[in-house]
Design a protein around this motif. Structure first.
Motif, short mmCIF file in Angstrom:
data_model
loop_
_atom_site.label_atom_id
_atom_site.label_comp_id
_atom_site.label_asym_id
_atom_site.label_seq_id
_atom_site.Cartn_x
_atom_site.Cartn_y
_atom_site.Cartn_z
N PHE A 1 0.71 -1.17 0.10
CA PHE A 1 -0.05 0.15 -0.12
C PHE A 1 0.80 1.27 0.04
O PHE A 1 1.83 1.24 0.56
CB PHE A 1 -0.92 -0.03 1.35
N THR B 1 1.39 5.22 1.14
CA THR B 1 0.81 6.02 2.14
C THR B 1 -0.46 6.64 2.18
O THR B 1 -1.28 6.59 2.97
CB THR B 1 1.93 7.15 2.40
N ASP C 1 -3.07 5.47 0.47
CA ASP C 1 -3.84 4.42 0.62
C ASP C 1 -4.30 4.11 2.39
O ASP C 1 -5.31 3.50 2.55
CB ASP C 1 -3.70 3.06 0.04
N ARG C 2 -3.37 4.62 3.02
CA ARG C 2 -3.85 4.25 4.47
C ARG C 2 -4.65 5.18 5.06
O ARG C 2 -5.02 4.90 6.21
CB ARG C 2 -2.22 4.48 5.26
N TYR C 3 -4.92 6.14 4.54
CA TYR C 3 -5.94 7.16 5.08
C TYR C 3 -7.33 6.88 4.60
O TYR C 3 -7.34 7.01 3.35
CB TYR C 3 -5.64 8.83 4.97
N ARG D 1 -6.81 6.23 10.06
CA ARG D 1 -5.78 5.78 9.35
C ARG D 1 -5.98 4.00 9.36
O ARG D 1 -6.22 3.60 10.43
CB ARG D 1 -4.51 6.12 9.99
N SER D 2 -5.60 3.45 8.36
CA SER D 2 -5.88 2.04 8.06
C SER D 2 -4.41 1.46 9.14
O SER D 2 -3.52 1.86 9.21
CB SER D 2 -5.59 1.33 6.87
N GLU E 1 -1.68 -1.19 9.93
CA GLU E 1 -0.41 -1.27 9.18
C GLU E 1 -0.23 -2.67 8.33
O GLU E 1 0.16 -2.70 6.99
CB GLU E 1 0.71 -0.91 9.92
N ASP E 2 -0.61 -3.69 9.19
CA ASP E 2 -0.20 -5.03 8.60
C ASP E 2 -1.29 -5.93 9.08
O ASP E 2 -1.05 -7.28 8.90
CB ASP E 2 1.15 -5.44 9.23
N THR F 1 -8.94 -3.91 3.10
CA THR F 1 -9.22 -2.58 2.39
C THR F 1 -10.92 -2.61 2.16
O THR F 1 -11.40 -3.99 2.26
CB THR F 1 -8.60 -2.24 1.46
N ILE G 1 0.22 4.12 14.75
CA ILE G 1 0.32 3.14 13.53
C ILE G 1 -0.14 1.72 14.22
O ILE G 1 0.50 1.17 15.21
CB ILE G 1 1.64 2.66 13.12
#
Length: 191
Positions: A28, A30, A32-34, A52-53, A55-56, A60, A132
């Protein structure tokens, strides 16, 4: 020669495996994380919230949900099986950070039938920073989106949610397609 491939160098292969195992890299960017959520009601918290998504872990969003219920998980810390499964099933559930891992909270939300889980910071003064969220050392797989919400946003939303009356939200939303006159961010949040 173009088109021929050679095996990756051992140092490059080590770097990739180290990055994947330590940081959970899964392709992903950066951006895509929001994700953004629009609260439609109650009107006192009808704003656009940035999250914020994880991390691991988690997945989605495969759909955009319109007029979906946002409910408080019971218990709010999400560390045990959620007792309000009838409210959580088919909804987004809001939980609070602390006392157990993010994966435990997300697994409990998923087991209760949530479409996604939002985990709010337990620091109610936090209106700027995103934590995170990383997986724990268990082998549990989370099959729903898991998002982090800043503490002040989570506190304000949870204060207006009634255990038996959810908020109505659109999630995820593309803020570039919202007319400026309709885009309202929380006045307490730094953008």
């Amino acid at each position: 020669m173009f088109g021929c491939s050679r095996p990756p160098s051992p140092s490059l292969l080590f770097f990739f495996l180290f990055t994947k195992s330590v940081y959970g890299y899964h392709g992903f960017s950066t951006a895509d994380r929001y994700h953004y959520m629009e609260v439609l009601s109650p009107t006192d918290i009808a704003y656009v919230y940035k999250m914020r998504s994880a991390e691991d872990f988690g997945v989605t969003f495969s759909n955009t949900y319109r007029e979906l219920n946002l409910v408080l998980g019971q218990p709010y810390n999400g560390c045990k099986a959620l007792t309000n499964k009838c409210m959580v099933e088919g909804a987004i559930v809001l939980l609070e950070k602390g006392e157990c891992t993010f994966v435990t909270k997300s697994t409990n939300a998923e087991n209760a039938g949530a479409i996604a889980v939002i985990i709010a910071d337990d620091n109610y003064e936090n209106s700027e920073e995103y934590i995170i969220m990383i997986r724990d050392f268990s082998n549990r797989i989370v099959n729903i989106p898991a998002l982090f919400l800043r503490g002040k946003d989570g506190w304000k939303i949870s204060a207006y949610l009634d255990p038996f009356k959810p908020a109505i939200v659109n999630i995820p939303i593309n803020i570039t397609r919202i007319p400026l006159e309709r885009m309202h961010f929380p006045p307490w949040t730094v953008w």
